[in-house]
Design a protein around this motif. Structure first.
Motif, PDB file in Angstrom:
ATOM      1  N   ASN A 147      30.286  42.772  29.261  1.00  0.00           N
ATOM      2  CA  ASN A 147      30.689  42.844  30.665  1.00  0.00           C
ATOM      3  C   ASN A 147      29.500  42.702  31.628  1.00  0.00           C
ATOM      4  O   ASN A 147      28.411  43.175  31.340  1.00  0.00           O
ATOM      5  CB  ASN A 147      31.394  44.166  30.965  1.00  0.00           C
ATOM      6  CG  ASN A 147      32.829  44.151  30.460  1.00  0.00           C
ATOM      7  OD1 ASN A 147      33.159  43.369  29.578  1.00  0.00           O
ATOM      8  ND2 ASN A 147      33.661  44.994  31.015  1.00  0.00           N
ATOM      9  N   CYS A 148      29.765  42.058  32.737  1.00  0.00           N
ATOM     10  CA  CYS A 148      28.732  41.856  33.751  1.00  0.00           C
ATOM     11  C   CYS A 148      28.358  43.194  34.374  1.00  0.00           C
ATOM     12  O   CYS A 148      29.211  44.006  34.718  1.00  0.00           O
ATOM     13  CB  CYS A 148      29.245  40.915  34.829  1.00  0.00           C
ATOM     14  SG  CYS A 148      28.122  40.744  36.215  1.00  0.00           S
ATOM     15  N   MET A 149      27.035  43.403  34.527  1.00  0.00           N
ATOM     16  CA  MET A 149      26.557  44.646  35.078  1.00  0.00           C
ATOM     17  C   MET A 149      26.831  44.729  36.595  1.00  0.00           C
ATOM     18  O   MET A 149      26.818  45.800  37.187  1.00  0.00           O
ATOM     19  CB  MET A 149      25.077  44.690  34.727  1.00  0.00           C
ATOM     20  CG  MET A 149      24.158  45.458  35.541  1.00  0.00           C
ATOM     21  SD  MET A 149      22.461  45.114  34.933  1.00  0.00           S
ATOM     22  CE  MET A 149      21.628  45.384  36.469  1.00  0.00           C
ATOM     23  N   TRP A 150      27.138  43.598  37.224  1.00  0.00           N
ATOM     24  CA  TRP A 150      27.348  43.580  38.674  1.00  0.00           C
ATOM     25  C   TRP A 150      28.823  43.674  39.047  1.00  0.00           C
ATOM     26  O   TRP A 150      29.192  44.408  39.942  1.00  0.00           O
ATOM     27  CB  TRP A 150      26.744  42.315  39.286  1.00  0.00           C
ATOM     28  CG  TRP A 150      25.277  42.265  39.026  1.00  0.00           C
ATOM     29  CD1 TRP A 150      24.648  41.628  37.991  1.00  0.00           C
ATOM     30  CD2 TRP A 150      24.251  42.907  39.783  1.00  0.00           C
ATOM     31  NE1 TRP A 150      23.303  41.849  38.049  1.00  0.00           N
ATOM     32  CE2 TRP A 150      23.021  42.611  39.138  1.00  0.00           C
ATOM     33  CE3 TRP A 150      24.249  43.689  40.940  1.00  0.00           C
ATOM     34  CZ2 TRP A 150      21.809  43.084  39.620  1.00  0.00           C
ATOM     35  CZ3 TRP A 150      23.041  44.155  41.417  1.00  0.00           C
ATOM     36  CH2 TRP A 150      21.836  43.853  40.757  1.00  0.00           C
ATOM     37  N   CYS A 151      29.651  42.866  38.401  1.00  0.00           N
ATOM     38  CA  CYS A 151      31.062  42.829  38.814  1.00  0.00           C
ATOM     39  C   CYS A 151      31.997  43.310  37.706  1.00  0.00           C
ATOM     40  O   CYS A 151      33.206  43.338  37.891  1.00  0.00           O
ATOM     41  CB  CYS A 151      31.440  41.424  39.257  1.00  0.00           C
ATOM     42  SG  CYS A 151      31.517  40.246  37.884  1.00  0.00           S
ATOM     43  N   ASP A 152      31.434  43.656  36.554  1.00  0.00           N
ATOM     44  CA  ASP A 152      32.207  44.191  35.430  1.00  0.00           C
ATOM     45  C   ASP A 152      33.189  43.174  34.842  1.00  0.00           C
ATOM     46  O   ASP A 152      34.074  43.533  34.079  1.00  0.00           O
ATOM     47  CB  ASP A 152      32.947  45.468  35.861  1.00  0.00           C
ATOM     48  CG  ASP A 152      33.116  46.399  34.662  1.00  0.00           C
ATOM     49  OD1 ASP A 152      32.244  46.377  33.771  1.00  0.00           O
ATOM     50  OD2 ASP A 152      34.134  47.122  34.611  1.00  0.00           O
ATOM     51  N   LYS A 159      24.381  35.748  31.774  1.00  0.00           N
ATOM     52  CA  LYS A 159      24.903  34.964  32.884  1.00  0.00           C
ATOM     53  C   LYS A 159      26.391  35.278  33.042  1.00  0.00           C
ATOM     54  O   LYS A 159      27.135  35.294  32.063  1.00  0.00           O
ATOM     55  CB  LYS A 159      24.712  33.476  32.610  1.00  0.00           C
ATOM     56  CG  LYS A 159      25.027  32.633  33.807  1.00  0.00           C
ATOM     57  CD  LYS A 159      24.629  31.195  33.557  1.00  0.00           C
ATOM     58  CE  LYS A 159      25.228  30.339  34.590  1.00  0.00           C
ATOM     59  NZ  LYS A 159      24.864  29.890  35.681  1.00  0.00           N
ATOM     60  N   CYS A 160      26.781  35.520  34.298  1.00  0.00           N
ATOM     61  CA  CYS A 160      28.175  35.848  34.567  1.00  0.00           C
ATOM     62  C   CYS A 160      28.864  34.669  35.255  1.00  0.00           C
ATOM     63  O   CYS A 160      28.410  34.205  36.299  1.00  0.00           O
ATOM     64  CB  CYS A 160      28.260  37.088  35.453  1.00  0.00           C
ATOM     65  SG  CYS A 160      29.941  37.456  35.959  1.00  0.00           S
ATOM     66  N   GLU A 161      29.949  34.209  34.656  1.00  0.00           N
ATOM     67  CA  GLU A 161      30.669  33.072  35.241  1.00  0.00           C
ATOM     68  C   GLU A 161      31.519  33.510  36.428  1.00  0.00           C
ATOM     69  O   GLU A 161      31.925  32.699  37.251  1.00  0.00           O
ATOM     70  CB  GLU A 161      31.577  32.414  34.188  1.00  0.00           C
ATOM     71  CG  GLU A 161      30.863  31.917  32.947  1.00  0.00           C
ATOM     72  CD  GLU A 161      29.849  30.823  33.233  1.00  0.00           C
ATOM     73  OE1 GLU A 161      29.932  30.202  34.311  1.00  0.00           O
ATOM     74  OE2 GLU A 161      28.955  30.600  32.394  1.00  0.00           O
ATOM     75  N   GLU A 162      31.776  34.783  36.508  1.00  0.00           N
ATOM     76  CA  GLU A 162      32.646  35.289  37.570  1.00  0.00           C
ATOM     77  C   GLU A 162      31.903  35.382  38.917  1.00  0.00           C
ATOM     78  O   GLU A 162      32.318  34.824  39.903  1.00  0.00           O
ATOM     79  CB  GLU A 162      33.181  36.661  37.159  1.00  0.00           C
ATOM     80  CG  GLU A 162      34.264  37.218  38.048  1.00  0.00           C
ATOM     81  CD  GLU A 162      35.598  36.504  37.862  1.00  0.00           C
ATOM     82  OE1 GLU A 162      35.934  36.174  36.712  1.00  0.00           O
ATOM     83  OE2 GLU A 162      36.283  36.266  38.874  1.00  0.00           O
ATOM     84  N   CYS A 163      30.781  36.085  38.928  1.00  0.00           N
ATOM     85  CA  CYS A 163      30.075  36.299  40.194  1.00  0.00           C
ATOM     86  C   CYS A 163      28.805  35.452  40.297  1.00  0.00           C
ATOM     87  O   CYS A 163      28.156  35.431  41.341  1.00  0.00           O
ATOM     88  CB  CYS A 163      29.728  37.781  40.379  1.00  0.00           C
ATOM     89  SG  CYS A 163      28.457  38.382  39.254  1.00  0.00           S
ATOM     90  N   GLY A 164      28.446  34.776  39.210  1.00  0.00           N
ATOM     91  CA  GLY A 164      27.293  33.883  39.262  1.00  0.00           C
ATOM     92  C   GLY A 164      25.952  34.555  39.056  1.00  0.00           C
ATOM     93  O   GLY A 164      24.924  33.900  39.086  1.00  0.00           O
TER      94      GLY A 164
END
Ligand SMILES: [Zn+2]
Length: 90
Positions: free
Chosen positions: A2-7, A38-43
């Motif tokens: 999971n992304c540390m910024w937007c989960d 790298k997060c595809e959701e929030c970039g």
């Protein structure tokens, strides 16, 4: 993972270049091919804390004066550490 910024669960392992200030603050180097998330959701693209700690430790324990402006992460980690046994006596 999971992304540390937007989960979001759209985060995955990647590699990127990061600019890193040397511990003595004299200059910054570019570390290429650094493991990252790298997060595809929030970039967002970021380094995990474990990687950050590894880089920080390594830069404290090697002769940074010999470093070129750009280095591969793998090569940076391969540089022999010096004065390791005295490190904790500073
Ligand atoms: Zn995200």
């Amino acid at each position: 993972m999971n992304c540390m910024w937007c989960d979001s669960d759209k985060a995955h392992e990647a590699r990127n270049s990061v600019f890193w200030e040397l511990p003595d603050g004299t200059r910054a180097i570019e570390i290429i091919d650094t493991p990252s998330i790298k997060c595809e959701e929030c970039g967002m693209e970021y380094q995990e804390e474990q990687i950050i700690n590894e880089i920080e430790d390594q830069l404290l324990l090697i002769d940074t004066k010999k470093l070129l402006k750009t280095i591969e992460y793998k090569k940076l980690m391969e540089i022999p550490r010096f004065l390791k046994q005295n490190y904790f006596r500073f």
